[in-house]
Design a protein around this motif. Structure first.
Motif, PDB file in Angstrom:
ATOM      1  N   UNK A  49      23.997  39.162  41.654  1.00  0.00           N
ATOM      2  CA  UNK A  49      24.706  38.655  42.836  1.00  0.00           C
ATOM      3  C   UNK A  49      25.960  37.900  42.418  1.00  0.00           C
ATOM      4  N   UNK A  50      25.815  37.030  41.419  1.00  0.00           N
ATOM      5  CA  UNK A  50      26.965  36.237  40.966  1.00  0.00           C
ATOM      6  C   UNK A  50      28.068  37.134  40.407  1.00  0.00           C
ATOM      7  N   UNK A  51      27.695  38.107  39.566  1.00  0.00           N
ATOM      8  CA  UNK A  51      28.696  38.985  38.970  1.00  0.00           C
ATOM      9  C   UNK A  51      29.350  39.881  40.019  1.00  0.00           C
ATOM     10  N   UNK A  52      28.585  40.317  41.004  1.00  0.00           N
ATOM     11  CA  UNK A  52      29.172  41.121  42.079  1.00  0.00           C
ATOM     12  C   UNK A  52      30.167  40.297  42.884  1.00  0.00           C
ATOM     13  N   UNK A  53      29.846  39.035  43.113  1.00  0.00           N
ATOM     14  CA  UNK A  53      30.731  38.167  43.891  1.00  0.00           C
ATOM     15  C   UNK A  53      32.055  37.928  43.173  1.00  0.00           C
ATOM     16  N   UNK A  54      32.019  37.627  41.886  1.00  0.00           N
ATOM     17  CA  UNK A  54      33.264  37.328  41.181  1.00  0.00           C
ATOM     18  C   UNK A  54      34.001  38.598  40.767  1.00  0.00           C
ATOM     19  N   UNK A  55      33.319  39.742  40.777  1.00  0.00           N
ATOM     20  CA  UNK A  55      33.987  40.999  40.453  1.00  0.00           C
ATOM     21  C   UNK A  55      34.623  41.663  41.654  1.00  0.00           C
ATOM     22  N   UNK A  56      34.063  41.456  42.852  1.00  0.00           N
ATOM     23  CA  UNK A  56      34.561  42.122  44.062  1.00  0.00           C
ATOM     24  C   UNK A  56      36.035  41.821  44.344  1.00  0.00           C
ATOM     25  N   UNK A  57      36.530  40.576  44.189  1.00  0.00           N
ATOM     26  CA  UNK A  57      37.956  40.339  44.439  1.00  0.00           C
ATOM     27  C   UNK A  57      38.877  41.141  43.524  1.00  0.00           C
ATOM     28  N   UNK A  58      38.479  41.364  42.259  1.00  0.00           N
ATOM     29  CA  UNK A  58      39.304  42.176  41.363  1.00  0.00           C
ATOM     30  C   UNK A  58      39.377  43.612  41.856  1.00  0.00           C
ATOM     31  N   UNK A  59      38.228  44.160  42.260  1.00  0.00           N
ATOM     32  CA  UNK A  59      38.212  45.519  42.794  1.00  0.00           C
ATOM     33  C   UNK A  59      39.073  45.595  44.042  1.00  0.00           C
ATOM     34  N   UNK A  60      38.913  44.634  44.917  1.00  0.00           N
ATOM     35  CA  UNK A  60      39.657  44.613  46.183  1.00  0.00           C
ATOM     36  C   UNK A  60      41.162  44.548  45.940  1.00  0.00           C
ATOM     37  N   UNK A  61      41.603  43.635  45.091  1.00  0.00           N
ATOM     38  CA  UNK A  61      43.037  43.458  44.836  1.00  0.00           C
ATOM     39  C   UNK A  61      43.629  44.697  44.181  1.00  0.00           C
ATOM     40  N   UNK A  62      42.938  45.267  43.198  1.00  0.00           N
ATOM     41  CA  UNK A  62      43.463  46.444  42.516  1.00  0.00           C
ATOM     42  C   UNK A  62      43.561  47.639  43.457  1.00  0.00           C
ATOM     43  N   UNK A  63      42.570  47.822  44.325  1.00  0.00           N
ATOM     44  CA  UNK A  63      42.622  48.950  45.237  1.00  0.00           C
ATOM     45  C   UNK A  63      43.627  48.724  46.360  1.00  0.00           C
ATOM     46  N   UNK A  64      43.821  47.493  46.800  1.00  0.00           N
ATOM     47  CA  UNK A  64      44.884  47.218  47.768  1.00  0.00           C
ATOM     48  C   UNK A  64      46.232  47.601  47.165  1.00  0.00           C
ATOM     49  N   UNK A  65      46.470  47.187  45.924  1.00  0.00           N
ATOM     50  CA  UNK A  65      47.730  47.536  45.262  1.00  0.00           C
ATOM     51  C   UNK A  65      47.862  49.045  45.086  1.00  0.00           C
ATOM     52  N   UNK A  66      46.767  49.708  44.683  1.00  0.00           N
ATOM     53  CA  UNK A  66      46.806  51.152  44.503  1.00  0.00           C
ATOM     54  C   UNK A  66      47.074  51.896  45.798  1.00  0.00           C
ATOM     55  N   UNK A  67      46.469  51.447  46.891  1.00  0.00           N
ATOM     56  CA  UNK A  67      46.673  52.111  48.184  1.00  0.00           C
ATOM     57  C   UNK A  67      48.071  51.872  48.724  1.00  0.00           C
ATOM     58  N   UNK A  68      48.631  50.691  48.470  1.00  0.00           N
ATOM     59  CA  UNK A  68      49.991  50.421  48.934  1.00  0.00           C
ATOM     60  C   UNK A  68      51.010  51.291  48.204  1.00  0.00           C
ATOM     61  N   UNK A  69      50.701  51.675  46.965  1.00  0.00           N
ATOM     62  CA  UNK A  69      51.609  52.538  46.200  1.00  0.00           C
ATOM     63  C   UNK A  69      51.326  54.023  46.421  1.00  0.00           C
TER      64      UNK A  69
END
Length: 592
Positions: free
Chosen positions: A457-477
């Motif tokens: 649970x802890x690792x999923x919580x702190x890892x999810x923002x990295x996934x979210x930010x990287x995919x937001x950047x990827x989708x915007x490009x």
């Protein structure tokens, strides 16, 4: 009428379904525990009270720790800016291929375990370390300098850890600056120094602001490096919180300290929200609601310009001199910054092959004894296996919740996009010691402390923002014309997603998985609060070894992690090449 209403509800329900997984995770593991932490800070013996906060604010020791934390954060931010600006300037002037290679070198320390980086500085700065041996051999000093386990060691280690966070936004801002503006200024008679002062520097200020914000907020709650390289009486706020819980069992006092730190971070985060919103492509707006234009090519404040006019002669001569020597000086500073980032990590590698029974550099001889010791130690292997499993599962969960959320925020119509975006990236900003303490209190109530589930649970919580930010950047490009072409050829939305969108986003997927895995695998703070007999991650074993023994065993782990990172980067490059080939295929790529 009913069909129209159903059709109108369909997009809303689809967006809700895409956001539901990450919102459930954040509510259960982040929002509610933080709320409970704040509530606990106002509790004493079951009664609501302000006594915990009153005692805290009246404590001279706490005020000293808070001031030391703020001062260190400010000074480290300033030093990182002074070191990173020349490096980013040189990288922005290089051809893209060279810049990409050097940026990779900058990123290597960032993705390397923070324990390994701190261990490297112990090897370098200790009384019998490399730096003192060189100084003694050169005759510059008669006795070893105290460079580690004090404030000096803390500053050096913190700057090394935080420097990449300053370089990346500076490079991004400088890379976007139109070089023709500088050429035009030179053609109009400006010196290189004057063109830099009036054009390049103002246009690079957004990168300066972003880098300083990231570094300062990250320093506020930093724990590992100050704890390993700092002196015993030089606590930072994160260390004070940990000591109150794990040593003094003062849970109310720890909750009060964490609440104060959380308040400071939240206020800064809210004040700088538009800076963080830049990742969503939202432009900063003023009070009038109009978009704020990028500034540059403008005069500085009138008094400063007047002073420059009075001193125009000497300043022009100085500018001409700086124009001649400035380039080489900046290049030298950039090289020194790269060496500062890379050399400490390289120093660790020979230690893994040392035949000495204790830590010494250079090794007196070389063997595989420490690799054999590592592979024969069940405690280390069990910890490594636990970390691989928990961090791997946590990274997969991060992908499952983070990718749909990124698609929803970027591509679905919704209200409150900016507040939602800020909420989902906030675990990148809120110090882990606060989140770990909040999860410790909440998981203790349901008896999850010391279980693998707590770490997932802890690792999923702190890892999810990295996934979210990287995919937001990827989708915007992302070039959506490829998706529209596939749809025009009759592909269903699911087919477009499966055969066009996701294949072209494979490099982003690989990077997101890697970062989510590393952030969990490297974590120490959550391990200190959540570990138990049957759930002890590898960083906790490394933490105990560095604090109690400082043996070459850590160097073995470092070499194995470096090898794993090299393989991961090779896989990332392979996926990138595969994505490029697919995007160049006739007929629109994968559909064909």
């Amino acid at each position: 009428m009913a069909q129209t209403m159903a059709a109108g509800r369909r997009p809303v329900l689809g967006t809700a379904a895409m956001l539901a997984p990450i919102l459930v995770l954040f509510l259960a593991a982040y929002v509610l525990p933080l709320g409970g932490l704040v509530a606990d800070s106002f509790q004493r013996e079951g009664d609501f009270t302000f006594a915990n906060h009153t005692a805290l604010l009246e404590s001279r020791a706490f005020r000293i720790i808070l001031w030391r934390t703020l001062t260190l954060s400010f000074v480290v931010t300033l030093i990182c800016l002074l070191i990173a600006y020349p490096l980013a300037y040189v990288l922005a002037r290089l051809p893209s291929r060279w810049a990409a290679g050097l940026l990779l070198l900058v990123s290597v320390p960032y993705v390397t375990s923070i324990l390994i980086r701190s261990y490297a500085w112990v090897v370098l700065l200790a009384n019998n370390g490399v730096v003192n041996k060189l100084l003694l051999a050169s005759g510059l000093v008669d006795e070893p300098l105290k460079l580690a386990f004090n404030e000096t060691g803390t500053y050096i280690g913190m700057v090394h850890v935080q420097l990449p966070l300053m370089v990346f936004p500076l490079y991004a801002a400088m890379h976007r600056i139109d070089r023709s503006l500088l050429a035009a200024a030179r053609n109009l008679g400006s010196t290189a120094a004057s063109a830099f002062w009036h054009i390049f520097l103002p246009l690079s200020l957004p990168g300066v602001a972003s880098g300083c914000t990231l570094v300062f907020l990250s320093c506020l709650g930093f724990y590992v490096t100050p704890a390993l390289l700092g002196g015993p009486g030089q606590y930072m706020l994160a260390q004070g919180i940990t000591v109150r819980v794990l040593t003094l069992a003062d849970f109310a006092g720890a909750a009060a300290q964490a609440t104060v730190l959380l308040l400071v971070v939240v206020l800064l985060f809210v004040a700088l929200r538009r800076r963080f919103a830049a990742g969503l492509g939202i432009e900063s707006t003023g009070r009038s609601g109009r978009t704020t234009a990028a500034r540059g090519l403008r005069a500085w404040p009138a008094p400063l310009e007047a002073a420059i006019e009075v001193l125009s002669g000497p300043l022009r001569a100085l500018g001409s001199m700086l124009s001649i020597v400035g380039g080489p000086v900046v290049a030298v500073l950039a090289v020194l910054a790269l060496l500062f980032l890379i050399v400490p990590l390289l120093m660790v590698i020979p230690l893994a092959f040392s035949d000495s029974p204790y830590l010494t550099f250079p090794p007196p001889g070389y063997s595989l004894r420490w690799f054999k010791t590592f592979l024969a130690n069940a405690r280390w292997l069990d910890a490594a296996g636990f970390s691989l499993g928990a961090a791997g599962i946590g990274a997969v969960v991060s992908l499952i919740v983070g990718i749909p959320a990124a698609f929803a925020v970027v591509r679905r119509p919704m209200m409150g996009r900016l507040p939602l975006y800020l909420l989902l990236i906030s675990p990148l900003i809120v110090p882990h010691v606060i989140v770990a303490l909040a999860m410790y209190f909440s998981m203790a109530r349901v008896q999850l402390i010391g279980t693998p589930l707590a770490f997932v649970i802890a690792y999923a919580l702190i890892g999810a923002p990295y996934v979210f930010v990287l995919f937001v950047a990827g989708l915007l490009r992302f070039d959506r014309s490829l998706e529209m072409a596939a749809a025009n050829l009759g592909a269903t939305p699911v087919t477009v997603l499966r055969t066009v969108t996701l294949p072209l986003l494979l490099p982003t997927l690989a990077a997101a998985l890697l970062f989510a895995f590393i952030i969990g695998f490297d974590d120490v703070v959550f391990g200190l609060f959540l570990a138990g007999t049957n759930a002890t991650p590898l960083p906790i074993r490394m933490w105990d070894d560095i604090r109690l023994e400082i043996s070459p065993q850590i160097a073995v782990v470092a070499v194995l992690l470096f090898a794993a990172l090299a393989l991961a980067y090779a896989a990332y490059l392979a996926l990138g090449l595969l994505g490029d080939r697919r995007s160049r295929m006739p007929g629109g790529g994968p559909i064909a």
